[in-house]
Design a protein around this motif. Structure first.
Motif, PDB file in Angstrom:
ATOM      1  N   VAL A  97     -16.594   0.856   5.956  1.00  0.00           N
ATOM      2  CA  VAL A  97     -14.977   0.536   5.922  1.00  0.00           C
ATOM      3  C   VAL A  97     -14.836  -0.813   6.518  1.00  0.00           C
ATOM      4  O   VAL A  97     -14.578  -0.749   7.746  1.00  0.00           O
ATOM      5  N   VAL A  98     -14.730  -1.740   5.570  1.00  0.00           N
ATOM      6  CA  VAL A  98     -14.409  -3.077   6.092  1.00  0.00           C
ATOM      7  C   VAL A  98     -13.038  -3.390   5.942  1.00  0.00           C
ATOM      8  O   VAL A  98     -12.505  -4.399   6.485  1.00  0.00           O
ATOM      9  N   ASP A  99     -12.089  -3.074   5.015  1.00  0.00           N
ATOM     10  CA  ASP A  99     -10.812  -3.226   4.811  1.00  0.00           C
ATOM     11  C   ASP A  99      -9.850  -2.878   5.869  1.00  0.00           C
ATOM     12  O   ASP A  99      -9.771  -1.565   6.304  1.00  0.00           O
ATOM     13  N   ALA A 100      -9.180  -3.632   6.554  1.00  0.00           N
ATOM     14  CA  ALA A 100      -8.307  -3.367   7.660  1.00  0.00           C
ATOM     15  C   ALA A 100      -6.960  -2.448   7.152  1.00  0.00           C
ATOM     16  O   ALA A 100      -6.695  -1.725   8.155  1.00  0.00           O
ATOM     17  N   VAL A 101      -6.771  -2.438   5.951  1.00  0.00           N
ATOM     18  CA  VAL A 101      -5.581  -1.493   5.216  1.00  0.00           C
ATOM     19  C   VAL A 101      -6.419  -0.187   5.573  1.00  0.00           C
ATOM     20  O   VAL A 101      -5.415   0.655   5.890  1.00  0.00           O
ATOM     21  N   LYS A 102      -7.535  -0.045   4.970  1.00  0.00           N
ATOM     22  CA  LYS A 102      -8.164   1.385   5.080  1.00  0.00           C
ATOM     23  C   LYS A 102      -8.333   1.837   6.405  1.00  0.00           C
ATOM     24  O   LYS A 102      -8.101   3.079   6.731  1.00  0.00           O
ATOM     25  N   ARG A 107      -6.611   1.180   9.013  1.00  0.00           N
ATOM     26  CA  ARG A 107      -5.170   1.556   9.990  1.00  0.00           C
ATOM     27  C   ARG A 107      -4.983   2.860   9.192  1.00  0.00           C
ATOM     28  O   ARG A 107      -4.302   3.856   9.778  1.00  0.00           O
ATOM     29  N   ALA A 108      -4.973   2.981   7.744  1.00  0.00           N
ATOM     30  CA  ALA A 108      -4.929   4.525   7.059  1.00  0.00           C
ATOM     31  C   ALA A 108      -5.521   5.509   7.664  1.00  0.00           C
ATOM     32  O   ALA A 108      -5.151   6.653   7.986  1.00  0.00           O
ATOM     33  N   ILE A 109      -6.859   5.041   7.862  1.00  0.00           N
ATOM     34  CA  ILE A 109      -7.868   6.346   8.678  1.00  0.00           C
ATOM     35  C   ILE A 109      -7.350   6.593  10.037  1.00  0.00           C
ATOM     36  O   ILE A 109      -7.541   7.697  10.348  1.00  0.00           O
ATOM     37  N   LEU A 110      -7.093   5.354  10.815  1.00  0.00           N
ATOM     38  CA  LEU A 110      -6.454   5.763  12.219  1.00  0.00           C
ATOM     39  C   LEU A 110      -5.205   6.616  12.050  1.00  0.00           C
ATOM     40  O   LEU A 110      -5.145   7.427  12.829  1.00  0.00           O
ATOM     41  N   LEU A 111      -4.398   6.103  11.270  1.00  0.00           N
ATOM     42  CA  LEU A 111      -2.966   6.808  11.332  1.00  0.00           C
ATOM     43  C   LEU A 111      -3.209   8.256  10.477  1.00  0.00           C
ATOM     44  O   LEU A 111      -2.340   9.172  11.248  1.00  0.00           O
ATOM     45  N   SER A 112      -3.971   8.502   9.808  1.00  0.00           N
ATOM     46  CA  SER A 112      -3.983   9.733   9.218  1.00  0.00           C
ATOM     47  C   SER A 112      -4.908  10.783   9.960  1.00  0.00           C
ATOM     48  O   SER A 112      -4.862  11.912   9.836  1.00  0.00           O
TER      49      SER A 112
END
Length: 100
Positions: free
Chosen positions: A33-38, A40-45
Motif C-alpha cells: 500500500v504505497v498510495d497515501a490516499v489509500k 489515509r483510508a485504511i487508517l481512518l476506517s
C-alpha cells in the motif's frame, strides 16, 4: 491480491500510539500500500470509533479526509506524545538539588 496480516483498532489503554503507527506502516509494506490516499483510508476506517472521533476533534474545523496520511499521523503523534513545555524543562535546570 492476498492480504497479509491485519490491524486491529487502536486502543490507547493497551498500546501506545507510536507502536500502532509502526505496526500500520509494516502492514502497508506487507500489502504494497504505497498510495497515501489509500493509507489515509485504511487508517481512518480501521482506527476505531474512539480514535476517529479524536481525529475529527483534533483537525476541526477541517475533515479528517482533508488531511494527508502523514498529517494525521503527525497530529496523533503530537496528541499522544506532546513535546514538554519549555518553561518546565528550563525550570528543572534552575531547581536546586535537595539532598537528604
Amino acid at each position: 491480491m492476498a492480504i497479509h496480516g491485519g490491524i486491529a483498532e487502536f486502543d490507547s489503554a493497551t498500546e501506545d500510539w507510536q507502536a500502532y503507527a509502526e505496526r500500520l506502516s509494516q502492514y502497508f509494506i506487507a500489502n504494497d500500500v504505497v498510495d497515501a490516499v489509500k493509507q489515509r483510508a485504511i487508517l481512518l476506517s480501521g482506527c476505531g470509533a474512539k480514535t476517529y472521533k479524536l481525529v475529527k476533534s483534533l483537525v476541526s474545523p477541517k475533515k479528517p479526509t482533508d488531511k494527508t496520511y502523514a498529517e494525521l499521523v503527525e497530529t496523533l503523534n503530537n496528541h499522544y506524545n506532546p513535546a514538554p513545555a519549555i518553561t518546565v524543562s528550563r525550570s528543572n535546570d534552575f531547581m536546586p538539588e535537595i539532598r537528604l
